[in-house]
Design an enzyme around this catalytic site. Structure first.
Site, mmCIF file in Angstrom:
data_model
loop_
_atom_site.group_PDB
_atom_site.id
_atom_site.type_symbol
_atom_site.label_atom_id
_atom_site.label_comp_id
_atom_site.label_asym_id
_atom_site.label_seq_id
_atom_site.Cartn_x
_atom_site.Cartn_y
_atom_site.Cartn_z
ATOM 1 N N SER A 1 -39.231 30.839 -13.442
ATOM 2 C CA SER A 1 -40.069 30.280 -12.616
ATOM 3 C C SER A 1 -41.417 30.600 -12.385
ATOM 4 O O SER A 1 -41.456 31.983 -12.203
ATOM 5 C CB SER A 1 -39.356 30.039 -11.395
ATOM 6 O OG SER A 1 -39.919 29.049 -10.485
ATOM 7 N N ALA B 1 -39.931 30.816 -0.614
ATOM 8 C CA ALA B 1 -41.061 31.138 0.217
ATOM 9 C C ALA B 1 -41.689 29.497 0.765
ATOM 10 O O ALA B 1 -42.663 29.572 1.170
ATOM 11 C CB ALA B 1 -42.356 31.578 -0.755
ATOM 12 N N GLY B 2 -40.883 28.586 0.726
ATOM 13 C CA GLY B 2 -41.229 27.236 1.260
ATOM 14 C C GLY B 2 -41.649 26.355 0.080
ATOM 15 O O GLY B 2 -42.121 25.211 0.559
ATOM 16 N N SER C 1 -35.667 26.409 -4.561
ATOM 17 C CA SER C 1 -34.313 26.244 -4.822
ATOM 18 C C SER C 1 -34.048 24.771 -5.473
ATOM 19 O O SER C 1 -33.357 24.513 -6.325
ATOM 20 C CB SER C 1 -33.448 26.161 -3.499
ATOM 21 O OG SER C 1 -33.977 25.196 -2.599
ATOM 22 N N ASN D 1 -35.918 36.128 -12.196
ATOM 23 C CA ASN D 1 -36.648 35.883 -11.232
ATOM 24 C C ASN D 1 -36.022 36.632 -10.151
ATOM 25 O O ASN D 1 -36.496 37.381 -9.087
ATOM 26 C CB ASN D 1 -37.227 34.604 -10.872
ATOM 27 C CG ASN D 1 -38.030 34.106 -11.498
ATOM 28 O OD1 ASN D 1 -37.757 32.753 -12.399
ATOM 29 N ND2 ASN D 1 -39.188 34.524 -11.731
ATOM 30 N N ASP E 1 -36.409 17.746 -1.015
ATOM 31 C CA ASP E 1 -36.963 18.727 -1.834
ATOM 32 C C ASP E 1 -36.485 18.361 -3.470
ATOM 33 O O ASP E 1 -37.431 18.390 -4.456
ATOM 34 C CB ASP E 1 -36.558 20.256 -1.628
ATOM 35 C CG ASP E 1 -37.157 20.775 -0.319
ATOM 36 O OD1 ASP E 1 -38.050 19.993 0.241
ATOM 37 O OD2 ASP E 1 -36.992 21.780 0.040
ATOM 38 N N LYS F 1 -42.528 22.032 -4.611
ATOM 39 C CA LYS F 1 -43.176 21.036 -3.828
ATOM 40 C C LYS F 1 -44.085 21.608 -2.464
ATOM 41 O O LYS F 1 -43.513 22.829 -2.101
ATOM 42 C CB LYS F 1 -42.210 20.049 -3.346
ATOM 43 C CG LYS F 1 -41.058 20.651 -2.440
ATOM 44 C CD LYS F 1 -41.063 20.611 -1.046
ATOM 45 C CE LYS F 1 -40.953 21.759 -0.134
ATOM 46 N NZ LYS F 1 -40.248 22.587 0.275
#
Ligand SMILES: Nc1ncnc2c1ncn2[C@@H]1O[C@H](COP(=O)(O)OP(=O)(O)OP(=O)(O)O)[C@@H](O)[C@H]1O
Ligand SMILES: C[C@@](O)(CCO)CC(=O)[O-]
Ligand SMILES: [Mg+2]
Length: 395
Positions: free
Chosen positions: A135, A141-142, A146, A55, A204, A13
């Site tokens: 992923s 990284a925003g 998560s 990852n 999120d 997102k």
């Protein structure tokens, strides 16, 4: 115990406006991205639970008999509305994670074990299985890596346990669940976010579950059905940061200077409302240059507010300067402190301007790409084998 195998995916997102303020009851506007996390769940007969997280370079396994000892005594269903702090403590001791440890592997493993045990605790027997997660999102990284991870864990484990039925297929050979199942997935994913984030607002995981463009306010999720097709450039400064630390930092500032920080959060709320109103006008009338002028000003004001909250970073300041030199406006997205930013592209922005901006940003050492927003939320993609998932089962 028979469990159902599956492959699920969930999107990352970007937050248009409202990050951090949303943790304190203000409104946020968030969109799903065309970058996804995939999870493959396989039933095994090894009496082991294995997790492959390439990852973050984590490959672990545990004996089911040992994990059974961690199931809370009551053997009843663990309440998924609140985090079971005692279970989290027991899992920390079991894996050897000291209280306060924030490293990537510890958080991912704790979130997995917590959701696995809470979903299967009521069934009397923990199943042997292998979970592999891969992923397209940069981690930490925003862009909601998560939440996409937590949503995938919740959907796959709820589906494997039979708690939610197989979803209905659509023409694209993907399948989505109904509202009740999505709400359950979202609730379990929220517990994963609580373990990874500490004090998440839930925005999120809501986007990871529902997809599209959402207004999120104190747990209330409102999908925006009519929004203009915004063109957005995403840039990853590659400066590492932790959402948990940044969220806690804003809380500390609020406690220290309530009369200074609270008005900033109120102003961010007003920015989100004005943005929503502008987007709605842009869909009922045709978008005009004046609408884009407003969107750009809101981006600039919010970026300053985020700096006031203490979640900026010199790399983000530099990014804003570089894009502004090309006439484009940017703000950080997600928790900030580094990580990613969004840059609004106007419909009339020429291809050469976009190309030159991308080039400038890459020369700063950042990753930069144009993105599509509004991707589908969590899906069962068992019928499609996404690139890379085949390789995961080899570990
Ligand atoms: N593909 C993945 N495999 C395993 N764990 C992951 C994966 N993606 C994310 N995680 C977990 O999520 C953590 C990153 O979460 P964090 O909230 O700090 O960043 P983010 O979600 O990318 O950014 P934001 O919350 O600002 O959108 C990692 O440390 C790891 O524990
Ligand atoms: C910083 C924050 O507002 C957004 C992170 O993507 C945290 C949250 O809402 O949980
Ligand atoms: Mg996160």
């Amino acid at each position: 115990m028979h469990i159902k195998e599956c492959i699920v995916s969930a999107p990352g997102k970007a937050i248009l406006h409202g990050e951090h303020a949303v943790v304190h009851g203000k409104m946020a506007l968030a969109v799903s991205l065309n970058l996804r996390t995939y999870l493959q769940l396989q039933a095994t007969f090894t009496s082991k639970v294995c997790i492959n997280l390439p990852n973050i370079n984590a490959f672990l396994s545990w004996d089911v008999t040992v994990l059974n000892q961690l199931v809370p005594d009551s053997e009843g269903e663990i309440c998924y509305l609140a985090l079971d702090i005692e279970l989290v403590r027991r899992l920390r001791d079991f894996v050897g994670i000291p209280n306060g440890a924030l490293d990537t592997r510890s958080m991912a493993i704790l979130a997995f074990l917590y959701i696995y045990i809470s979903i299967f605790a009521g069934s009397g027997e923990l199943p042997s299985l292998t979970v592999s997660v891969w992923s397209e999102l940069p981690t930490g990284a925003g862009l909601g890596s998560s939440s996409a991870y937590s949503v995938c864990l919740a959907a796959a484990l709820l589906s494997a346990s039979g708690t939610i039925p197989s979803p209905l297929s659509d023409q694209e050979n993907t399948a989505r669940w109904g509202v009740a199942e999505m709400e359950l997935i979202n609730r379990f994913a929220f517990q994963g976010e609580r373990i990874i984030h500490g004090n998440p607002s839930g925005v999120d995981n809501a986007v990871g579950t529902w997809g599209g463009i959402l207004r999120y306010h104190s747990g209330k999720i409102t999908p925006l059905s009519r929004v203009p097709m915004l063109r957005i450039l995403l840039t990853n400064t590659k400066v590492p940061r932790s959402t948990k630390v940044l969220v806690a930092g804003v809380k500390d500032k609020m406690n220290k200077f309530p009369s200074i920080i609270n008005p900033v959060l109120d102003s961010v709320d007003a920015i989100s409302c004005t943005c929503e109103q502008t987007l709605s006008e842009m869909t009922s009338d045709s978008p005009t240059p004046e609408h884009y002028d407003i969107l750009e000003e809101l981006i600039d004001i919010n970026q300053h507010h985020l700096n006031v909250m203490g979640v900026g970073h010199p790399a983000l300041d530099n990014l804003c300067r570089v894009t502004l030199a090309r006439g484009l406006h940017s703000k950080l997205t997600g928790a900030g402190g580094g990580g990613c930013a969004i840059t609004l592209l106007r419909p009339e922005t020429e291809h050469s301007v976009v190309q030159n901006t991308v080039q400038d940003l890459r020369e700063c050492g950042y990753d930069c790409w144009e993105t599509r927003i509004g991707a589908a939320g969590v899906q069962d993609t068992t019928v499609l084998v996404p690139l890379g998932v085949d390789d995961l089962s080899l570990h």
